[in-house]
Design a protein around this motif. Structure first.
Motif, PDB file in Angstrom:
ATOM      1  N   THR A 173       0.799  -1.223   0.000  1.00 53.83           N
ATOM      2  CA  THR A 173       0.000   0.000   0.000  1.00 53.83           C
ATOM      3  C   THR A 173       0.835   1.278   0.000  1.00 53.83           C
ATOM      4  O   THR A 173       0.327   2.349  -0.312  1.00 53.83           O
ATOM      5  N   ASP A 198     -11.562  -1.055   8.623  1.00 62.92           N
ATOM      6  CA  ASP A 198     -11.591  -2.423   8.109  1.00 62.92           C
ATOM      7  C   ASP A 198     -12.389  -2.439   6.803  1.00 62.92           C
ATOM      8  O   ASP A 198     -13.412  -1.754   6.676  1.00 62.92           O
ATOM      9  N   ILE A 199     -11.924  -3.209   5.807  1.00 60.28           N
ATOM     10  CA  ILE A 199     -12.648  -3.338   4.544  1.00 60.28           C
ATOM     11  C   ILE A 199     -13.712  -4.425   4.705  1.00 60.28           C
ATOM     12  O   ILE A 199     -13.385  -5.588   4.962  1.00 60.28           O
ATOM     13  N   PHE A 202     -14.017  -8.378   2.728  1.00 63.05           N
ATOM     14  CA  PHE A 202     -12.820  -8.468   1.879  1.00 63.05           C
ATOM     15  C   PHE A 202     -12.548  -9.912   1.462  1.00 63.05           C
ATOM     16  O   PHE A 202     -12.128 -10.171   0.334  1.00 63.05           O
ATOM     17  N   ASN A 206     -12.017 -11.271  -2.321  1.00 66.14           N
ATOM     18  CA  ASN A 206     -10.850 -12.039  -2.765  1.00 66.14           C
ATOM     19  C   ASN A 206     -11.276 -13.340  -3.427  1.00 66.14           C
ATOM     20  O   ASN A 206     -10.732 -13.741  -4.467  1.00 66.14           O
ATOM     21  N   GLY A 214      -7.609  -8.372  -5.352  1.00 65.38           N
ATOM     22  CA  GLY A 214      -7.670  -7.991  -3.942  1.00 65.38           C
ATOM     23  C   GLY A 214      -6.524  -7.075  -3.561  1.00 65.38           C
ATOM     24  O   GLY A 214      -6.718  -6.109  -2.804  1.00 65.38           O
ATOM     25  N   ASP A 215      -5.328  -7.345  -4.101  1.00 67.71           N
ATOM     26  CA  ASP A 215      -4.183  -6.463  -3.843  1.00 67.71           C
ATOM     27  C   ASP A 215      -4.425  -5.076  -4.429  1.00 67.71           C
ATOM     28  O   ASP A 215      -4.039  -4.063  -3.835  1.00 67.71           O
ATOM     29  N   LEU A 218      -6.602  -3.230  -2.042  1.00 72.53           N
ATOM     30  CA  LEU A 218      -5.855  -2.761  -0.871  1.00 72.53           C
ATOM     31  C   LEU A 218      -5.020  -1.538  -1.210  1.00 72.53           C
ATOM     32  O   LEU A 218      -4.929  -0.598  -0.418  1.00 72.53           O
ATOM     33  N   ARG A 236      -0.927   0.735   7.779  1.00 68.43           N
ATOM     34  CA  ARG A 236      -1.441  -0.610   7.474  1.00 68.43           C
ATOM     35  C   ARG A 236      -1.251  -1.455   8.729  1.00 68.43           C
ATOM     36  O   ARG A 236      -0.136  -1.716   9.165  1.00 68.43           O
ATOM     37  N   GLU A 240      -6.669  -6.713   5.844  1.00 69.47           N
ATOM     38  CA  GLU A 240      -7.509  -5.632   5.326  1.00 69.47           C
ATOM     39  C   GLU A 240      -7.793  -4.583   6.389  1.00 69.47           C
ATOM     40  O   GLU A 240      -8.727  -3.796   6.262  1.00 69.47           O
ATOM     41  N   GLU A 241      -6.974  -4.553   7.438  1.00 69.49           N
ATOM     42  CA  GLU A 241      -7.180  -3.610   8.541  1.00 69.49           C
ATOM     43  C   GLU A 241      -6.147  -2.487   8.506  1.00 69.49           C
ATOM     44  O   GLU A 241      -4.964  -2.720   8.235  1.00 69.49           O
TER      45      GLU A 241
END
Length: 267
Positions: A173, A198-199, A202, A206, A214-215, A218, A236, A240-241
């Motif tokens: 990220t 948080d997403i 997620f 994915n 998914g990357d 993010l 980060r 995904e948090e």
């Protein structure tokens, strides 16, 4: 290890400038070196990261062997046109057309790579090439030594910075990572607000679209979190948090900025 080989090439070029200064064919040798150095540095920069020390060393040794043979051929009387291309100063530069062209191409490629991947080593490689160009362009061995030393110093600083980024940053990220968050929490005092982000869903995302997409998600969310207002700093946390720290800001001051951020990501 690629930084190590670039430093060796810079040191070899610096010595070559001094040793060739009083030689009858020294100007041709230096002109050839001004072509080979940017070519070698450029190839090292684009060499796949999966290649280890031995493979990289084999590449460099092979290149230097070929370049030595070509330089030996360039100093022969029959190769006078090539020697002129290498050694005849162009404009106000103490460099031949071939050397200037090689440096221009290598610097352009390094700038493209640094723009695409603005990491310390990539940026350091760009400025290392600029320093080496100035070293060759002076035409004075003592000034050339300063140019090459400056180029090596840039690489050393970029290596230290890269080590810091690896230890404290999140490569995916671009945000500061868990270790940086831990240190930032330890420095908090007085009034502050911490937001945990948080997403949602997620894992389902994915599973549906694959880890590559998914990357990308993010990275997108990380980029948006990095734009948070109100003096917030995003980290980060893991998976995904994420976490956002507002040092010196009370909860009521941060909620509007967080809601605006949430809305931008939602849309």
């Amino acid at each position: 290890h690629r930084v190590f080989f670039v430093v060796l090439l810079l040191a070899a070029a610096e010595r070559l400038v001094w040793l060739s200064a009083d030689s009858p064919v020294g100007h041709i040798v230096i002109g050839a070196a001004s072509v080979w150095l940017p070519v070698n540095v450029g190839l090292l920069a684009w060499l796949p990261a999966r290649y280890g020390f031995r493979v990289t060393a084999a590449w460099i040794i092979g290149l230097l062997a070929v370049e030595t043979v070509l330089t030996a051929l360039a100093v022969q009387p029959e190769a006078a046109p090539l020697a002129a291309l290498l050694s005849t100063p162009l404009g106000g530069w103490h460099l031949g057309a071939a050397g200037l062209a090689a440096f221009a191409a290598a610097i352009a490629l390094a700038a493209m790579r640094a723009a695409a991947r603005p990491y310390p080593i990539e940026c350091g490689t760009l400025w290392t090439l600029v320093g080496a160009l100035l070293g060759f362009a002076t035409g004075v061995p003592s000034l050339a030594s300063l140019g090459f030393a400056g180029a090596g110093l840039v690489l050393a600083v970029s290596l230290v910075e890269a080590s810091y980024v690896i230890a404290y940053g999140d490569e995916l990220t671009g945000l500061p990572g868990r270790r940086a968050l831990t240190e930032a929490l330890g420095r908090l005092d007085g009034v502050y607000t911490i937001a945990m982000v948080d997403i949602d869903h997620f894992k389902k995302f994915n599973d549906a679209y694959g880890h590559g997409v998914g990357d990308q998600l993010l990275r997108m969310v990380g980029a948006r979190l990095g734009e948070v207002g109100g003096g917030g700093r995003a980290f980060r946390y893991g998976g995904e948090e994420f976490a956002i720290i507002f040092d010196g800001a009370a909860l009521d001051e941060t909620v509007p900025h967080l809601e605006a951020l949430r809305h931008r990501i939602e849309t």
